[in-house]
Design a protein around this motif. Structure first.
Motif, PDB file in Angstrom:
ATOM      1  N   ALA A  86      46.470  24.812 -14.177  1.00 43.24           N
ATOM      2  CA  ALA A  86      46.916  25.951 -13.374  1.00 43.24           C
ATOM      3  C   ALA A  86      46.141  27.210 -13.744  1.00 43.24           C
ATOM      4  O   ALA A  86      45.774  28.001 -12.867  1.00 43.24           O
ATOM      5  N   ALA A  87      45.860  27.388 -15.043  1.00 42.58           N
ATOM      6  CA  ALA A  87      45.116  28.570 -15.485  1.00 42.58           C
ATOM      7  C   ALA A  87      43.691  28.547 -14.957  1.00 42.58           C
ATOM      8  O   ALA A  87      43.137  29.589 -14.594  1.00 42.58           O
ATOM      9  N   LEU A  88      43.082  27.369 -14.891  1.00 39.51           N
ATOM     10  CA  LEU A  88      41.711  27.255 -14.391  1.00 39.51           C
ATOM     11  C   LEU A  88      41.614  27.650 -12.924  1.00 39.51           C
ATOM     12  O   LEU A  88      40.586  28.172 -12.481  1.00 39.51           O
ATOM     13  N   LYS A  89      42.675  27.397 -12.160  1.00 38.14           N
ATOM     14  CA  LYS A  89      42.664  27.773 -10.749  1.00 38.14           C
ATOM     15  C   LYS A  89      42.617  29.287 -10.588  1.00 38.14           C
ATOM     16  O   LYS A  89      42.062  29.805  -9.607  1.00 38.14           O
ATOM     17  N   ASP A  90      43.194  30.008 -11.551  1.00 39.24           N
ATOM     18  CA  ASP A  90      43.230  31.464 -11.473  1.00 39.24           C
ATOM     19  C   ASP A  90      41.997  32.107 -12.100  1.00 39.24           C
ATOM     20  O   ASP A  90      41.750  33.298 -11.895  1.00 39.24           O
ATOM     21  N   LEU A  91      41.243  31.338 -12.894  1.00 39.98           N
ATOM     22  CA  LEU A  91      40.067  31.885 -13.558  1.00 39.98           C
ATOM     23  C   LEU A  91      38.835  31.772 -12.662  1.00 39.98           C
ATOM     24  O   LEU A  91      38.771  30.942 -11.759  1.00 39.98           O
ATOM     25  N   ALA A  92      37.859  32.604 -12.948  1.00 34.92           N
ATOM     26  CA  ALA A  92      36.600  32.547 -12.208  1.00 34.92           C
ATOM     27  C   ALA A  92      35.809  31.321 -12.640  1.00 34.92           C
ATOM     28  O   ALA A  92      36.087  30.708 -13.674  1.00 34.92           O
ATOM     29  N   ALA A  95      29.767  30.575 -13.405  1.00 29.42           N
ATOM     30  CA  ALA A  95      28.740  31.464 -12.858  1.00 29.42           C
ATOM     31  C   ALA A  95      29.271  32.872 -12.628  1.00 29.42           C
ATOM     32  O   ALA A  95      28.544  33.855 -12.803  1.00 29.42           O
ATOM     33  N   GLU A  96      30.549  32.976 -12.260  1.00 28.36           N
ATOM     34  CA  GLU A  96      31.141  34.286 -11.985  1.00 28.36           C
ATOM     35  C   GLU A  96      31.467  35.069 -13.245  1.00 28.36           C
ATOM     36  O   GLU A  96      31.750  36.263 -13.180  1.00 28.36           O
ATOM     37  N   THR A  97      31.449  34.419 -14.400  1.00 28.84           N
ATOM     38  CA  THR A  97      31.739  35.108 -15.660  1.00 28.84           C
ATOM     39  C   THR A  97      30.484  35.671 -16.319  1.00 28.84           C
ATOM     40  O   THR A  97      30.577  36.350 -17.345  1.00 28.84           O
ATOM     41  N   GLN A 135      26.374  34.261 -23.795  1.00 27.10           N
ATOM     42  CA  GLN A 135      27.224  33.525 -22.868  1.00 27.10           C
ATOM     43  C   GLN A 135      26.635  32.146 -22.563  1.00 27.10           C
ATOM     44  O   GLN A 135      25.409  31.966 -22.548  1.00 27.10           O
ATOM     45  N   VAL A 136      27.524  31.199 -22.288  1.00 28.37           N
ATOM     46  CA  VAL A 136      27.097  29.865 -21.872  1.00 28.37           C
ATOM     47  C   VAL A 136      26.776  29.919 -20.390  1.00 28.37           C
ATOM     48  O   VAL A 136      27.655  30.103 -19.547  1.00 28.37           O
ATOM     49  N   ILE A 234      34.879  29.210 -20.120  1.00 27.12           N
ATOM     50  CA  ILE A 234      35.159  30.320 -19.214  1.00 27.12           C
ATOM     51  C   ILE A 234      35.800  31.479 -19.976  1.00 27.12           C
ATOM     52  O   ILE A 234      35.411  32.648 -19.820  1.00 27.12           O
ATOM     53  N   ASN A 235      36.786  31.175 -20.825  1.00 31.37           N
ATOM     54  CA  ASN A 235      37.439  32.232 -21.601  1.00 31.37           C
ATOM     55  C   ASN A 235      36.477  32.851 -22.606  1.00 31.37           C
ATOM     56  O   ASN A 235      36.502  34.071 -22.833  1.00 31.37           O
TER      57      ASN A 235
END
Length: 244
Positions: A86-92, A95-97, A135-136, A234-235
């Motif tokens: 569920a958290a991944l759905k809300d995260l960018a 590429a967007e990070t 960043q990765v 992502i985090n």
């Protein structure tokens, strides 16, 4: 005597065409809706507030295993996985990070050994790390073949494909990145040209228990292995972006 009649509706579709369907482990009434086919719990109570969920997810990214989370917070692994999804759905997306690429950016490349279910089922984590931002930029989980290296290249955003690249002497890097027109160099560890990505590998092993070399924690499926890795990356990228 006062008798009250209460009409219950399906929480999903508001239909009254529902029937009782047993109780959950807390004793709350469950239902089945004939109209939408849904199953669930009537008057379901949100046991974990949002702040508590965030605290649990942060703890999971600090080397606490899923069973450790269960022992400390009482959150079972199945529930924790559902929260991560569920958290991944809300995260960018990854590429967007990323910070905006610059003309002189350098990518450091490396691969990290891991396994799923048993050590004979090796899973290599291929990483492309931006030296300037830490960043990765891209990752891929697969074997140690040339095809996996191509998959890593395909995931690198277009804005970063002009970057000079450094890697160890694994032949596939030279075969893939050396033939793409980019400035690629294969170097030894003593040069320090891949020090940042190698340090990131240590960070991953320190932060996620399933990636520790000698540990009782391990992934039982490739899906979960990739899921928690993507959640961590992502985090991690977002933290780097904030600190810049």
């Amino acid at each position: 005597m006062i008798v009250e009649m209460k009409i219950r509706r399906c929480p999903n579709c508001e239909s009254e065409d529902i029937v009782k369907n047993g109780t959950d482990y807390k004793g709350d009434q469950k239902y089945h809706c004939y109209y939408c086919g849904g199953y669930g719990t009537l008057d379901a109570k949100n046991r974990y507030p949002k702040a508590d969920k965030e605290q649990v997810l942060k703890a999971y990214q600090e080397r606490v295993s899923m069973r450790g989370i269960w022992r400390i917070f009482g959150v079972v692994p199945k529930t924790l996985l559902r929260w991560i999804k569920a958290a991944l759905k809300d995260l960018a997306s990854i590429a967007e990070t990323l910070a905006l690429a610059e003309s002189d950016d350098v990518l450091e490349l490396d691969e990290l050994w891991s396994f799923v279910f048993k050590k004979s089922n090796k899973q290599w984590v291929w990483i492309a790390l931006c030296r300037r931002t830490r960043q990765v930029v891209a990752y891929f989980v697969g074997d140690r073949s040339e095809e996996s290296c191509w998959r890593l290249w395909s995931r690198i955003p277009q804005a970063y494909r002009h970057c000079a690249t450094f890697s160890d002497f694994w032949d596939t890097y030279k075969t893939v990145f050396g033939t793409l027109g980019t400035d690629h160099q294969s170097v030894g560890k003593e040069t320090g040209q891949t020090a940042h990505v190698e340090r990131w590998n240590n960070t991953l092993r320190q932060r996620l228990a399933r990636f520790v070399r000698k540990s009782l924690s391990f992934s039982k499926s490739e899906f979960v292995h990739d899921l928690v890795l993507r959640f961590f990356i992502i985090n991690y990228n977002l933290q780097c972006l904030i600190s810049q």
